[in-house]
Design a protein around this motif. Sequence first.
Motif, PDB file in Angstrom:
ATOM      1  N   UNK A  75       0.831  -1.213   0.000  1.00  0.00           N
ATOM      2  CA  UNK A  75       0.000   0.000   0.000  1.00  0.00           C
ATOM      3  C   UNK A  75       0.864   1.261   0.000  1.00  0.00           C
ATOM      4  N   UNK A  76       2.023   1.165   0.655  1.00  0.00           N
ATOM      5  CA  UNK A  76       2.946   2.310   0.609  1.00  0.00           C
ATOM      6  C   UNK A  76       3.475   2.466  -0.824  1.00  0.00           C
ATOM      7  N   UNK A  77       3.652   1.328  -1.512  1.00  0.00           N
ATOM      8  CA  UNK A  77       4.076   1.415  -2.930  1.00  0.00           C
ATOM      9  C   UNK A  77       2.993   2.106  -3.759  1.00  0.00           C
ATOM     10  N   UNK A  78       1.728   1.850  -3.428  1.00  0.00           N
ATOM     11  CA  UNK A  78       0.637   2.555  -4.131  1.00  0.00           C
ATOM     12  C   UNK A  78       0.681   4.057  -3.831  1.00  0.00           C
ATOM     13  N   UNK A  79       0.938   4.386  -2.561  1.00  0.00           N
ATOM     14  CA  UNK A  79       1.112   5.813  -2.217  1.00  0.00           C
ATOM     15  C   UNK A  79       2.204   6.425  -3.100  1.00  0.00           C
ATOM     16  N   UNK A  80       3.311   5.682  -3.228  1.00  0.00           N
ATOM     17  CA  UNK A  80       4.458   6.217  -3.997  1.00  0.00           C
ATOM     18  C   UNK A  80       4.037   6.464  -5.453  1.00  0.00           C
TER      19      UNK A  80
ATOM     20  N   UNK B 218     -14.268  -2.327 -10.147  1.00  0.00           N
ATOM     21  CA  UNK B 218     -13.742  -0.956 -10.145  1.00  0.00           C
ATOM     22  C   UNK B 218     -14.127  -0.251  -8.847  1.00  0.00           C
ATOM     23  N   UNK B 219     -15.364  -0.513  -8.423  1.00  0.00           N
ATOM     24  CA  UNK B 219     -15.865   0.141  -7.202  1.00  0.00           C
ATOM     25  C   UNK B 219     -15.005  -0.238  -5.996  1.00  0.00           C
ATOM     26  N   UNK B 220     -14.641  -1.534  -5.894  1.00  0.00           N
ATOM     27  CA  UNK B 220     -13.836  -1.970  -4.745  1.00  0.00           C
ATOM     28  C   UNK B 220     -12.401  -1.451  -4.829  1.00  0.00           C
ATOM     29  N   UNK B 221     -11.843  -1.436  -6.039  1.00  0.00           N
ATOM     30  CA  UNK B 221     -10.495  -0.864  -6.190  1.00  0.00           C
ATOM     31  C   UNK B 221     -10.521   0.597  -5.742  1.00  0.00           C
ATOM     32  N   UNK B 222     -11.602   1.267  -6.121  1.00  0.00           N
ATOM     33  CA  UNK B 222     -11.723   2.698  -5.812  1.00  0.00           C
ATOM     34  C   UNK B 222     -11.842   2.938  -4.310  1.00  0.00           C
ATOM     35  N   UNK B 223     -12.485   2.009  -3.597  1.00  0.00           N
ATOM     36  CA  UNK B 223     -12.604   2.149  -2.131  1.00  0.00           C
ATOM     37  C   UNK B 223     -11.228   2.157  -1.477  1.00  0.00           C
TER      38      UNK B 223
ATOM     39  N   UNK C 263      -4.355   4.812 -11.919  1.00  0.00           N
ATOM     40  CA  UNK C 263      -4.288   4.280 -10.548  1.00  0.00           C
ATOM     41  C   UNK C 263      -5.071   2.979 -10.420  1.00  0.00           C
ATOM     42  N   UNK C 264      -6.244   2.918 -11.056  1.00  0.00           N
ATOM     43  CA  UNK C 264      -7.048   1.684 -10.988  1.00  0.00           C
ATOM     44  C   UNK C 264      -6.261   0.507 -11.562  1.00  0.00           C
ATOM     45  N   UNK C 265      -5.475   0.783 -12.618  1.00  0.00           N
ATOM     46  CA  UNK C 265      -4.700  -0.285 -13.266  1.00  0.00           C
ATOM     47  C   UNK C 265      -3.596  -0.840 -12.367  1.00  0.00           C
ATOM     48  N   UNK C 266      -3.202  -0.089 -11.348  1.00  0.00           N
ATOM     49  CA  UNK C 266      -2.153  -0.567 -10.431  1.00  0.00           C
ATOM     50  C   UNK C 266      -2.550  -1.875  -9.747  1.00  0.00           C
ATOM     51  N   UNK C 267      -3.879  -2.151  -9.681  1.00  0.00           N
ATOM     52  CA  UNK C 267      -4.333  -3.380  -9.022  1.00  0.00           C
ATOM     53  C   UNK C 267      -4.211  -4.600  -9.937  1.00  0.00           C
ATOM     54  N   UNK C 268      -3.985  -4.373 -11.248  1.00  0.00           N
ATOM     55  CA  UNK C 268      -3.961  -5.511 -12.197  1.00  0.00           C
ATOM     56  C   UNK C 268      -2.945  -6.567 -11.776  1.00  0.00           C
ATOM     57  N   UNK C 269      -1.811  -6.120 -11.233  1.00  0.00           N
ATOM     58  CA  UNK C 269      -0.740  -7.059 -10.849  1.00  0.00           C
ATOM     59  C   UNK C 269      -1.176  -8.005  -9.723  1.00  0.00           C
TER      60      UNK C 269
END
Length: 257
Positions: A155-160, A204-209, A227-233
Amino acid sequence: MATKDFGAIETDYAFFMSNATEAKSDVEEYARQLNGFAEGRELIHLLDFGCGTGEFSRQLLETLAWPKESLYLTLFEPVDHQQEIAARRLCRFSDHAIASLGEASFDQRPTFDVIVSNHVLYYAENLTQTIEQLLERLHAEGRMLLAMAGHENALIKLWKVGFDLLNQPIPFYIAEDVAAVLADHNVSVSTSPSHYQLRFPDSEENRWKILRFLFDDYLRQMPREQLLREFDQYVQDDHIEINTFSDHFVVQLNPAT
Ligand SMILES: C[S@@+](CC[C@H](N)C(=O)[O-])C[C@H]1O[C@@H](n2cnc3c(N)ncnc32)[C@H](O)[C@@H]1O
């Protein structure tokens, strides 16, 4: 550093909490670190700094099962209505009235045997000052337990990624900042990792939460699709599954020299 209003993202944080094993892992780690702590102590004063709605401490106190007559609880939470919920949720673990930081009853209780601050110090306005204020309130034989995610945490990587998109550094503290401040003080620190999983149905809704929980108001300025695409991995069949870890710090005061 930036402040963050958890009142505004309450339901998004609740979504994270109910789909992550983070609290369970943190509870297990704290319980291990506090094993035997209550033995031989008639009274235990515990401060939960940044308690939120008290759901985390409910799980911790249920696991510790300390005698109600021994336990005194003090709470601090900037979102007023969350602290009220926490006080109602936690009152069954103590025979004594729950105190708040800043109340007269708190000032009569100058030190704490246990200070817990679970995933809170990211949002301190001034980390050094906050840690010093907490250390001043720690009993000479007390323990301060802190959980924080560091730069290896997903999650810190997502912040970055998100704040890089805004060309700015992460405006919050992370575990490495806490380690650096503690290293500058006369304390003993032991650290350990706490592994956990975040898993939820992929939409998408859950990724957005999760993104709202992480970025709050900053999201308005960020490119949504990127940003939403960051969850694809992290896609596993029809779920997002993130396996990661946070750092736990157990802090004790060194005897004065
Ligand atoms: C990630 S939540 C953790 C809540 C709870 N400790 C838990 O483990 O579920 C962070 C909490 O820190 C609180 N908080 C934010 N800024 C704070 C500050 N400057 N001082 C103390 N608490 C703060 C928030 O309101 C929120 O309840």
